[in-house]
Motif scaffolding. Structure first.
Motif, PDB file in Angstrom:
ATOM      1  N   VAL A 256      44.074  58.280  24.715  1.00 36.41           N
ATOM      2  CA  VAL A 256      44.394  57.257  25.957  1.00 36.41           C
ATOM      3  C   VAL A 256      44.694  55.810  25.506  1.00 36.41           C
ATOM      4  N   LYS A 257      45.953  55.275  25.820  1.00 38.34           N
ATOM      5  CA  LYS A 257      46.592  54.200  25.161  1.00 38.34           C
ATOM      6  C   LYS A 257      47.099  53.243  26.307  1.00 38.34           C
ATOM      7  N   LYS A 258      46.772  52.200  26.351  1.00 37.71           N
ATOM      8  CA  LYS A 258      47.293  51.195  27.204  1.00 37.71           C
ATOM      9  C   LYS A 258      48.797  50.739  26.782  1.00 37.71           C
ATOM     10  N   ILE A 259      49.706  50.943  27.812  1.00 34.46           N
ATOM     11  CA  ILE A 259      51.101  50.489  27.301  1.00 34.46           C
ATOM     12  C   ILE A 259      51.834  49.494  27.934  1.00 34.46           C
ATOM     13  N   TRP A 260      50.992  48.878  28.884  1.00 35.26           N
ATOM     14  CA  TRP A 260      51.847  47.738  29.721  1.00 35.26           C
ATOM     15  C   TRP A 260      50.921  46.940  30.464  1.00 35.26           C
ATOM     16  N   ASP A 261      50.595  45.719  30.516  1.00 37.19           N
ATOM     17  CA  ASP A 261      49.787  44.839  31.025  1.00 37.19           C
ATOM     18  C   ASP A 261      50.444  43.437  31.313  1.00 37.19           C
ATOM     19  N   GLN A 262      51.944  43.352  31.406  1.00 32.99           N
ATOM     20  CA  GLN A 262      52.395  42.237  31.234  1.00 32.99           C
ATOM     21  C   GLN A 262      52.447  41.328  32.951  1.00 32.99           C
ATOM     22  N   ALA A 263      52.512  42.327  33.771  1.00 36.50           N
ATOM     23  CA  ALA A 263      52.437  41.304  35.170  1.00 36.50           C
ATOM     24  C   ALA A 263      51.156  41.202  35.498  1.00 36.50           C
ATOM     25  N   GLU A 264      50.907  40.452  36.599  1.00 29.15           N
ATOM     26  CA  GLU A 264      49.633  40.234  37.186  1.00 29.15           C
ATOM     27  C   GLU A 264      48.860  41.526  37.787  1.00 29.15           C
TER      28      GLU A 264
ATOM     29  N   PHE B 153      56.723  51.986  37.211  1.00 33.87           N
ATOM     30  CA  PHE B 153      55.652  51.491  37.742  1.00 33.87           C
ATOM     31  C   PHE B 153      56.067  50.251  38.428  1.00 33.87           C
ATOM     32  N   ARG B 154      55.228  49.711  39.354  1.00 30.90           N
ATOM     33  CA  ARG B 154      55.429  48.569  39.938  1.00 30.90           C
ATOM     34  C   ARG B 154      54.764  47.236  39.323  1.00 30.90           C
ATOM     35  N   GLU B 155      55.481  46.208  39.309  1.00 29.38           N
ATOM     36  CA  GLU B 155      54.917  44.959  38.853  1.00 29.38           C
ATOM     37  C   GLU B 155      54.832  44.053  39.922  1.00 29.38           C
ATOM     38  N   GLY B 156      53.490  43.484  40.381  1.00 28.44           N
ATOM     39  CA  GLY B 156      53.697  42.473  41.393  1.00 28.44           C
ATOM     40  C   GLY B 156      52.489  41.741  41.234  1.00 28.44           C
ATOM     41  N   THR B 157      52.023  40.990  42.269  1.00 26.23           N
ATOM     42  CA  THR B 157      50.925  39.767  42.306  1.00 26.23           C
ATOM     43  C   THR B 157      49.657  40.509  42.819  1.00 26.23           C
TER      44      THR B 157
ATOM     45  N   GLY C  63      38.645  52.643  36.531  1.00 28.44           N
ATOM     46  CA  GLY C  63      37.692  52.274  37.483  1.00 28.44           C
ATOM     47  C   GLY C  63      38.299  50.950  38.438  1.00 28.44           C
ATOM     48  N   GLY C  64      37.852  50.815  39.626  1.00 31.09           N
ATOM     49  CA  GLY C  64      38.339  49.737  40.273  1.00 31.09           C
ATOM     50  C   GLY C  64      39.714  50.276  40.950  1.00 31.09           C
ATOM     51  N   ASP C  65      40.689  49.395  41.027  1.00 27.95           N
ATOM     52  CA  ASP C  65      42.009  49.795  41.535  1.00 27.95           C
ATOM     53  C   ASP C  65      42.551  50.817  40.408  1.00 27.95           C
TER      54      ASP C  65
ATOM     55  N   GLU D 183      39.555  47.436  32.611  1.00 31.01           N
ATOM     56  CA  GLU D 183      39.464  46.559  31.690  1.00 31.01           C
ATOM     57  C   GLU D 183      39.929  45.006  32.223  1.00 31.01           C
ATOM     58  N   GLY D 184      39.851  44.873  33.433  1.00 31.06           N
ATOM     59  CA  GLY D 184      40.137  43.656  33.961  1.00 31.06           C
ATOM     60  C   GLY D 184      41.488  43.387  34.633  1.00 31.06           C
ATOM     61  N   ARG D 185      42.719  42.980  34.230  1.00 27.71           N
ATOM     62  CA  ARG D 185      43.846  43.123  34.851  1.00 27.71           C
ATOM     63  C   ARG D 185      44.132  44.673  34.983  1.00 27.71           C
ATOM     64  N   SER D 186      44.929  44.864  36.220  1.00 29.78           N
ATOM     65  CA  SER D 186      45.429  46.244  36.300  1.00 29.78           C
ATOM     66  C   SER D 186      46.570  46.481  35.277  1.00 29.78           C
ATOM     67  N   SER D 187      46.460  47.710  34.662  1.00 33.73           N
ATOM     68  CA  SER D 187      47.092  47.841  33.391  1.00 33.73           C
ATOM     69  C   SER D 187      47.937  49.298  33.506  1.00 33.73           C
ATOM     70  N   ILE D 188      48.677  49.619  32.851  1.00 28.32           N
ATOM     71  CA  ILE D 188      49.214  51.100  32.731  1.00 28.32           C
ATOM     72  C   ILE D 188      48.871  51.682  31.574  1.00 28.32           C
ATOM     73  N   TYR D 189      48.534  52.792  31.519  1.00 25.80           N
ATOM     74  CA  TYR D 189      47.700  53.910  30.398  1.00 25.80           C
ATOM     75  C   TYR D 189      48.698  55.169  30.303  1.00 25.80           C
ATOM     76  N   PHE D 190      48.475  55.822  29.358  1.00 24.24           N
ATOM     77  CA  PHE D 190      49.352  56.919  28.727  1.00 24.24           C
ATOM     78  C   PHE D 190      48.271  57.874  28.093  1.00 24.24           C
ATOM     79  N   ALA D 191      48.144  58.926  28.594  1.00 24.59           N
ATOM     80  CA  ALA D 191      46.930  59.807  27.959  1.00 24.59           C
ATOM     81  C   ALA D 191      47.609  61.097  27.492  1.00 24.59           C
ATOM     82  N   GLU D 192      47.194  61.538  26.205  1.00 26.84           N
ATOM     83  CA  GLU D 192      47.777  62.862  25.717  1.00 26.84           C
ATOM     84  C   GLU D 192      46.599  63.897  25.511  1.00 26.84           C
ATOM     85  N   ILE D 193      46.751  65.080  26.294  1.00 25.76           N
ATOM     86  CA  ILE D 193      45.674  65.953  26.415  1.00 25.76           C
ATOM     87  C   ILE D 193      46.020  67.306  25.947  1.00 25.76           C
TER      88      ILE D 193
END
Length: 351
Positions: free
Chosen positions: A30-38, A56-60, A301-303, A325-335
């Protein structure tokens, strides 16, 4: 964007792994691939021209949105990702971007389009964008045309699935009072991705909304439907052409941002937000009779949730978002599918 900025992002994406491997089966990555937006959320995933595409959506924030935009990433191997598009439409909060490949060989991005004024929702208008044949550029989002017989204050076409040259989607409608009504769910069809014709109304209680359509090898339609009122349990529906008569089965799970795929053996892998004891990103194994069992909890977890799914070379690839992990981020899993070799689907009768 400057070349050095792009390089920095690519380096970050290539090394950003999650330290949860000890809680996952062997071989699962499992890998985080993006967290650049709020707030980064509501993913989809597809394989196109030998590359993975993740939308995916980038927003506030989750809601309300202030002109949310759709980011599209591309990767040849799931390790290094690059941004190939940022789609926006002035005055609209674009969200829930569903990916599909059109009959003429282009990527299509269908999104919801919410209209806000001072934080208050004023209406919804779905949008669509198309790539070029190479998948290297995308058209500016434009509003879709909903059958005037049913067009409403709040239309939302949630993912399109193509079958024999026709695209199918569920249009769920929400009025100014949100889930208090009026609400409705319609099966729609399209030939060009821009104009949508009513097929039938889906008579289902519990405020049915987010719905994913798939077809089996015989051309029978299956739909996984989220419900947000009454007992809130999801529903698995099936229908044969012309898709006007339906069978429904209540699931034993509450769903959030559901998605599913058929394997070659016509088993079902599904991904969704699960809610007990707290919301998390879960995977389910199921069959065509609507029986499902949980098989894996991904770091979350969370949102969270709203997965994209791709089956390829005996592996399940999953994108999703999470805020564990804090800021809502995008993850990629290989299973590896071998992780599920001893998993079975219990047949349950749900009242």
């Amino acid at each position: 964007m400057k070349k050095n900025s792009i390089l920095t992002i690519l380096i970050f994406l290539s090394i950003s792994f999650i330290g949860f491997a000890e809680n996952l089966p062997d071989g699962v990555k499992v890998k985080k691939i993006w967290d650049q937006a709020e707030h980064n959320a509501f993913t989809d995933l597809i394989r196109f021209r030998n590359n993975y595409y993740c939308s995916f959506r980038e927003g506030t924030g989750h809601v309300p949105g202030v002109d949310g935009k759709i980011r599209i990433l591309k990767s040849s191997n799931g390790k290094r990702w690059e941004s190939v598009a940022l789609l926006e439409s002035k005055g609209f909060d674009l969200r829930d971007a569903g990916l599909s490949v059109t009959p003429d060989g282009r990527l299509m991005v269908i999104t919801g389009g919410s209209i806000y004024k001072e934080g208050k929702i004023m209406g919804r208008r779905p949008h669509v964008s198309f790539s070029n044949k190479a998948g290297t550029g995308f058209s500016a989002p434009e509003q879709v045309i909903i059958d005037p017989e049913i067009a409403s204050w709040g239309d939302w076409t949630w993912r399109v699935t193509w079958h024999n040259g026709t695209g199918y989607t569920m249009n769920y409608q929400i009025g100014p009072l949100e889930r208090k009504g009026p609400t409705a769910l319609y099966l729609m069809k399209t030939k060009d991705g821009k104009t949508y014709e009513k097929v039938t109304k889906i008579d289902l209680d519990g405020f049915p909304n987010e719905s994913v359509i798939r077809f089996d090898k015989k051309g029978e339609m299956y739909v996984m439907i989220r419900r947000e009122l009454e007992d809130k349990m999801g529903v698995f529906a099936r229908s044969k052409a012309p898709f006007t008569q339906w069978d429904f089965k209540k699931m034993s799970y509450r769903l959030g941002g559901p998605n599913f795929l058929f394997t070659d053996q016509e088993e079902i892998f599904a991904g969704t937000r699960l809610y007990v004891p707290e919301p998390y990103m879960g995977l389910l194994l199921g069959d065509k009779d609507g029986n499902f069992s949980e098989i894996l909890k991904l770091p979350s977890g969370g949102d969270n949730s709203y997965p994209g799914l791709v089956l390829r070379k005996n592996k399940l690839f999953v994108t999703y978002y999470s805020s564990h992990e804090g800021r809502s981020s995008i993850y990629f899993a290989e299973i590896p599918l071998s992780c599920f070799k001893n998993k079975t689907v219990p047949v349950k009768k749900v009242q």
